[in-house]
Design an enzyme around this catalytic site. Structure first.
Site, PDB file in Angstrom:
ATOM      1  N   SER A 387      36.247  38.858  51.062  1.00  0.00           N
ATOM      2  CA  SER A 387      35.329  38.999  49.928  1.00  0.00           C
ATOM      3  C   SER A 387      33.907  38.818  50.450  1.00  0.00           C
ATOM      4  O   SER A 387      33.614  37.824  51.130  1.00  0.00           O
ATOM      5  CB  SER A 387      35.645  37.946  48.856  1.00  0.00           C
ATOM      6  OG  SER A 387      34.689  38.001  47.808  1.00  0.00           O
ATOM      7  N   ARG A 458      31.924  41.457  40.700  1.00  0.00           N
ATOM      8  CA  ARG A 458      33.180  41.621  41.419  1.00  0.00           C
ATOM      9  C   ARG A 458      33.430  40.443  42.360  1.00  0.00           C
ATOM     10  O   ARG A 458      34.533  39.931  42.462  1.00  0.00           O
ATOM     11  CB  ARG A 458      33.169  42.926  42.216  1.00  0.00           C
ATOM     12  CG  ARG A 458      34.531  43.219  42.899  1.00  0.00           C
ATOM     13  CD  ARG A 458      34.438  44.410  43.809  1.00  0.00           C
ATOM     14  NE  ARG A 458      34.029  45.591  43.058  1.00  0.00           N
ATOM     15  CZ  ARG A 458      33.729  46.753  43.644  1.00  0.00           C
ATOM     16  NH1 ARG A 458      33.758  46.850  44.965  1.00  0.00           N
ATOM     17  NH2 ARG A 458      33.375  47.804  42.908  1.00  0.00           N
ATOM     18  N   TYR A 461      34.685  37.376  40.595  1.00  0.00           N
ATOM     19  CA  TYR A 461      36.079  37.486  40.185  1.00  0.00           C
ATOM     20  C   TYR A 461      37.006  37.253  41.373  1.00  0.00           C
ATOM     21  O   TYR A 461      38.026  36.580  41.266  1.00  0.00           O
ATOM     22  CB  TYR A 461      36.355  38.860  39.557  1.00  0.00           C
ATOM     23  CG  TYR A 461      37.788  38.980  39.105  1.00  0.00           C
ATOM     24  CD1 TYR A 461      38.228  38.346  37.931  1.00  0.00           C
ATOM     25  CD2 TYR A 461      38.727  39.686  39.862  1.00  0.00           C
ATOM     26  CE1 TYR A 461      39.549  38.432  37.530  1.00  0.00           C
ATOM     27  CE2 TYR A 461      40.045  39.771  39.460  1.00  0.00           C
ATOM     28  CZ  TYR A 461      40.447  39.144  38.277  1.00  0.00           C
ATOM     29  OH  TYR A 461      41.767  39.217  37.907  1.00  0.00           O
ATOM     30  N   GLU A 462      36.653  37.832  42.521  1.00  0.00           N
ATOM     31  CA  GLU A 462      37.458  37.605  43.727  1.00  0.00           C
ATOM     32  C   GLU A 462      37.501  36.120  44.070  1.00  0.00           C
ATOM     33  O   GLU A 462      38.546  35.564  44.419  1.00  0.00           O
ATOM     34  CB  GLU A 462      36.867  38.415  44.890  1.00  0.00           C
ATOM     35  CG  GLU A 462      36.972  39.920  44.705  1.00  0.00           C
ATOM     36  CD  GLU A 462      36.155  40.671  45.748  1.00  0.00           C
ATOM     37  OE1 GLU A 462      35.443  39.991  46.516  1.00  0.00           O
ATOM     38  OE2 GLU A 462      36.208  41.915  45.789  1.00  0.00           O
ATOM     39  N   LEU A 463      36.349  35.457  43.958  1.00  0.00           N
ATOM     40  CA  LEU A 463      36.279  34.029  44.275  1.00  0.00           C
ATOM     41  C   LEU A 463      37.112  33.210  43.304  1.00  0.00           C
ATOM     42  O   LEU A 463      37.895  32.349  43.706  1.00  0.00           O
ATOM     43  CB  LEU A 463      34.819  33.572  44.244  1.00  0.00           C
ATOM     44  CG  LEU A 463      34.568  32.074  44.420  1.00  0.00           C
ATOM     45  CD1 LEU A 463      35.138  31.603  45.757  1.00  0.00           C
ATOM     46  CD2 LEU A 463      33.075  31.768  44.333  1.00  0.00           C
TER      47      LEU A 463
END
Length: 563
Positions: A387, A458, A461-463
Site C-alpha cells: 500500500s 484508497r 481503506y487499505e490501511l
C-alpha cells in the site's frame, strides 16, 4: 665455686664436641638448615691477646673470606646456613687471629633434592639389625633446641604419632625394615626451616628362639565420620611356629563384642569376626577383625582394645576413632571457581548482547541454512500486499518508483517473494473495494509505504482493512516503511500505535539501496520465512518502467464515487 665453674665449662665443651664431630667430608640437602662448627677445645688461647675467628671458602682454586649475610651467619665456632644452597658446595676452613693458624677443614657437598621423593639416595645411612631385639633410631643433632618440632616418616609416609628424637622398637621384626626420615622444624625470625636425617633400617631374620610374639603395629587413631562403616584390624605375630594356646580378641566399653554371623543384615552394630590363622614363609600370624556398621557419636569416646595372650604374656593394642577434619577447598579449586563465577555472567551477558545486536542476521542465517518455509500450506497467494501513495495525490514520483520498481526488484527477483501491487496486479473494471479486501485477504503481510502525504481515500481503506485483520482477526502482520522522514504521526489512525515499534523500517535512500543493507535485511526479517530463489513470474502484468509498454492501471482518483 671454682669447681662448679670448671664443671660447667666441661659440660658445655662436651656438648659442643657432640655437635661438632670431626668429619672431613659432609653431605647435606639443598634448602635445609645446616651449620659447620669446630670444638672449642681445638682453639688455642693466649692470655696476652684476644683471638679472632675467620671462616674461609675455597672454590675453583680461589680462597675468600666469608662475609656474613642474612642467610650465612657466623657465631663464634659456628657457621650457619639459613638455608644451604647448591652454590655453597666447596672446601671450608676456619682460621684464628691473622690467618696463621688453621683450626679445621671441611669439604661440603650440597646434594640436589629429589623432586619425586622425600629423600636423596646419596643422603642416608644404613643400619642393619637382627629381628627379635630392641633398637632405637636417633635423629640428627642439627637442632640444639629441645622445643623444635620433630616428625618421623617411614617410606615417605608419616609414621604413627612419634615426635621424639629417638624412634624406639621394643622388638624388631622384618616388617620394620624400611627408610625412616626424621624431619626437624626450626623457627627463625618468623620463618620455618627444616633439617632432615634419613636412615635405611634393614632387619634380618634371626633364630626362632629369639623371636617373641607381639601385636603388629602400635596404638593408633583412625580418622572417620559419623555413619561411616569401619573395619579394625588386629594381627598378632606368633613367631616361627604356631602356638595353639594363643588367643586374640577385641574388648570395648567393658564388654566383649558379639560374633559376626556372616549375614550383614542380621549382624549387630559392632561385631567380631572369627579368628584367622595365616603364615608368610616360616612366620605365623593370627588375625581378628572388628566390624562397625555405622560409626556413632558415642563410639568416638570409646577405646577399642585388642589383646593377644600366650604363655601367660598379654600384649595390648588400643585403637581410637577420631572425627576427621573437614577439608578446606584447595587454593587452585577456589581460584578456578571464583574465576568461573565471575566469567560466566560476563560471557552470558556478552552472548545476550550479541544476540540482540545481530538478531536479524542470526535469524536470516538460520532461515538460509534450514531452508525454512512459513508459506507452505497456508492458502495465501501473495507474501505481501503493498500500500503506497497513489499518483493522484503524490507530489513526487519517488514513492511510486520505490513501490513499483525498487521494492519488487529486490524482494521478488532476489529473494523470491511474491508481492501484490494493486495498480500492477489488479485488472481494471472491477469493484475496487472488493478487490482491495480480496487481495489483502490473500496476502500474508501488509507493507505500508508511509509518507506525509500517504493518506488518500484508497490508501486509508487499505490501511484500515489491514489493521482490522492485524489487530482484530490476528490474521496479518503489518510492516511500516517510513519512506520519507515523518515528524508527526497524527495523520494516521490511533489504532496504528498499537503495532510494535520494531515493525517500522526506515528507508535511507542511497544507503539502503544495496541488497545486503540493514534496510533489506530488516524487511526480510519481518517477511515470512521462505527459501531464497529468484521469482519474477506469477503476476497479472510484468513491470517495466523503463519501457513504453503497457503502464499499470491507475484507476479513478475519485475513490468515493467508486465506493
Amino acid at each position: 665455686m671454682t669447681l662448679m665453674v670448671f664443671l660447667l665449662i666441661f659440660i658445655t665443651e662436651t656438648a659442643t664436641e657432640k655437635l661438632c664431630p670431626l668429619r672431613a667430608s659432609i653431605d647435606v640437602l639443598e634448602g635445609e638448615y645446616f651449620f659447620l662448627c669446630f670444638p672449642k677445645s681445638k682453639q688455642q688461647h693466649s692470655w696476652k691477646e684476644e683471638h679472632t675467628i675467620n671462616w674461609h671458602k675455597e672454590s675453583a682454586g680461589r680462597q675468600k673470606q666469608i662475609q656474613e649475610t642474612q642467610r650465612i651467619v657466623s657465631q663464634m665456632n659456628f657457621l650457619e646456613f639459613w638455608p644451604v644452597e647448591l652454590g655453597d658446595s666447596g672446601n671450608y676452613f676456619v682460621t684464628q687471629s691473622n690467618g696463621s693458624l688453621t683450626i679445621q677443614n671441611w669439604t661440603l657437598n650440597v646434594l640436589e633434592r629429589n623432586k619425586s621423593s622425600c629423600f636423596n639416595q646419596n643422603h642416608l645411612t644404613t643400619e642393619i639389625q637382627n629381628a627379635g631385639i630392641g633398637h632405637s633410631l636417633k635423629c640428627s643433632d642439627l637442632s640444639v633446641n629441645e622445643n623444635d618440632s620433630i616428625t618421623w616418616y617411614k617410606d615417605c609416609k608419616r609414621y604413627e604419632n612419634e615426635r621424639g628424637r629417638e624412634l624406639d622398637f621394643k622388638t624388631l621384626s622384618v616388617q620394620h625394615s624400611g627408610i625412616y626420615t626424621c624431619k626437624i622444624s626450626i623457627s627463625r625470625e618468623g620463618k620455618i626451616y627444616h633439617s632432615t636425617n634419613t636412615i635405611r633400617l634393614v632387619v634380618e631374620e634371626d633364630a626362632p628362639e629369639t623371636v617373641t610374639l607381639e601385636i603388629v603395629g602400635r596404638n593408633e587413631e583412625i580418622q572417620t565420620e559419623i555413619g561411616k562403616e569401619e573395619t579394625l584390624n588386629c594381627t598378632g605375630f606368633l613367631g616361627y611356629y604356631i602356638q595353639e594356646d594363643a588367643s586374640l580378641y577385641w574388648w570395648f566399653n567393658d564388654t566383649f563384642p558379639k560374633k559376626c554371623s556372616g549375614i550383614p543384615e542380621a549382624d549387630p552394630p559392632i561385631c567380631e569376626e572369627d579368628l584367622k590363622k595365616s603364615h608368610l614363609g616360616n612366620k605365623f600370624y593370627i588375625t581378628r577383625l572388628l566390624r562397625i556398621k555405622k560409626v556413632r557419636e558415642e563410639d568416638l569416646h570409646h577405646n577399642f582394645t585388642c589383646k593377644l595372650q600366650a604363655d601367660e604374656i598379654t600384649h595390648i593394642k588400643v585403637v581410637k576413632l577420631k572425627k576427621g577434619n573437614t577439608r578446606d577447598l584447595s587454593m587452585h579449586v577456589f581460584t578456578t571457581g571464583m574465576i568461573l563465577a565471575v566469567l560466566f555472567p560476563c560471557v552470558a551477558m556478552a552472548v545476550v548482547v550479541v544476540c540482540v545486536i545481530f538478531r536479524v542476521d542470526l535469524v536470516l542465517f538460520y532461515r538460509n541454512i534450514s531452508q525454512r518455509d512459513d508459506t507452505a500450506g497456508d492458502g495465501k497467494e501473495y507474501d505481501a500486499f503493498v500500500s503506497y501513495l497513489k499518483d493522484c495525490v503524490s507530489t513526487s514520483e519517488e514513492e511510486r518508483e520505490f513501490a513499483l520498481r525498487i521494492l519488487p526488484m529486490i524482494l521478488e527477483e532476489n529473494f523470491g517473494y511474491k508481492l501484490c501491487i494493486f495498480e500492477r496486479d489488479v485488472s481494471p473494471g472491477g469493484a475496487v473495494v472488493d478487490d482491495i479486501h480480496s487481495f489483502i485477504d490473500k496476502s500474508r503481510r501488509l507493507i505500508i509505504i508511509l509518507s506525509q502525504n500517504y493518506i488518500s481515500d484508497r490508501a486509508i481503506y487499505e490501511l484500515e482493512s489491514g489493521l482490522h485483520k492485524a489487530l482484530v482477526e490476528r490474521k496479518m502482520k503489518i510492516i511500516l516503511i517510513e519512506y520519507m522522514p515523518i515528524s508527526d504521526y497524527d495523520f494516521l489512525p490511533e489504532s496504528l500505535s498499537l503495532l510494535p515499534s520494531k515493525r517500522v523500517v526506515k528507508w535511507k535512500k542511497d544507503k539502503s539501496l544495496p541488497v545486503n543493507s540493514r534496510f533489506w535485511k530488516t524487511l526480510r526479517y519481518l517477511m515470512p520465512a521462505k527459501p531464497t530463489k529468484s521469482n519474477t513470474k506469477g503476476h497479472c502484468m510484468n513491470l517495466d518502467l523503463g519501457s513504453e509498454g503497457t503502464q499499470p492501471w491507475t484507476g479513478d482518483c475519485d475513490f468515493s464515487t467508486v465506493i
